[in-house]
Motif scaffolding. Sequence first.
Motif, short mmCIF file in Angstrom:
data_model
loop_
_atom_site.label_atom_id
_atom_site.label_comp_id
_atom_site.label_asym_id
_atom_site.label_seq_id
_atom_site.Cartn_x
_atom_site.Cartn_y
_atom_site.Cartn_z
N ILE A 120 0.86 -1.18 0.00
CA ILE A 120 0.00 0.00 0.00
C ILE A 120 0.90 1.23 0.00
CG2 ILE A 120 -1.78 1.28 1.25
CD1 ILE A 120 -2.51 -1.35 2.64
N GLY A 121 0.54 2.18 -0.84
CA GLY A 121 1.30 3.42 -0.89
C GLY A 121 0.34 4.60 -0.96
N SER A 122 0.84 5.77 -0.65
CA SER A 122 0.03 6.97 -0.76
C SER A 122 0.90 8.12 -1.24
CB SER A 122 -0.62 7.32 0.59
OG SER A 122 0.38 7.63 1.54
N ALA A 123 0.24 9.09 -1.86
CA ALA A 123 0.95 10.26 -2.36
C ALA A 123 -0.02 11.43 -2.44
CB ALA A 123 1.53 9.99 -3.75
N ASN A 124 0.49 12.62 -2.23
CA ASN A 124 -0.30 13.83 -2.45
C ASN A 124 -0.22 14.14 -3.94
OD1 ASN A 124 -0.96 14.16 0.24
ND2 ASN A 124 0.87 15.37 0.65
N VAL A 125 -1.37 14.27 -4.58
CA VAL A 125 -1.39 14.54 -6.01
C VAL A 125 -1.79 15.99 -6.32
CG1 VAL A 125 -1.73 12.15 -6.70
CG2 VAL A 125 -3.71 13.58 -6.25
N ALA A 126 -2.34 16.68 -5.34
CA ALA A 126 -2.73 18.08 -5.47
C ALA A 126 -2.96 18.61 -4.06
CB ALA A 126 -3.99 18.22 -6.31
N ASP A 127 -3.17 19.91 -3.96
CA ASP A 127 -3.51 20.46 -2.65
C ASP A 127 -4.78 19.78 -2.15
OD1 ASP A 127 -1.37 22.16 -2.68
OD2 ASP A 127 -2.54 23.94 -3.24
#
Length: 144
Positions: A120-127
């Motif tokens: 499982i991974g996560s990332a900020n893609v926009a504000d």
Amino acid sequence: GGSELKALMSMKFIALRAPLAKGIRSVAKRALSSEPPKFLMATTESVPGFKVVETFGLVAGSTVRTRNAGQDIFSGVKSVFGGELDSYTSLLAESRQEAAERMQKSAEEFGANAVIAVRIGSANVADHASEILMYGTAVKLEQE
């Protein structure tokens, strides 16, 4: 971690949807029965009692979620005083569930009955928007 493994080992992710004690009882009851789960997800590369008979390859599921502006204001106030941000905890749990369901659907389209080596991974893609990505190897398992 250990709680993610418990959640991933159940087709319906009992540990994420129900109180922990109820989830543990359900998983334990299923483990004691002779009936194998219809679909299995594991963070490990093998599953005790099962053998991989076919490997289909990489499958993934993801979702991008935004936070509610009202929740952001409340969370900002709460962060000053400390404590868990319940709205974000719920949002992330729902996001993991949705990503897992999408990954399972993708695996089933290949004819798989399991996904192993799940990550499982996560990332900020926009504000104020985050992606939750779940991926693993789609396989067909048979009981040994």
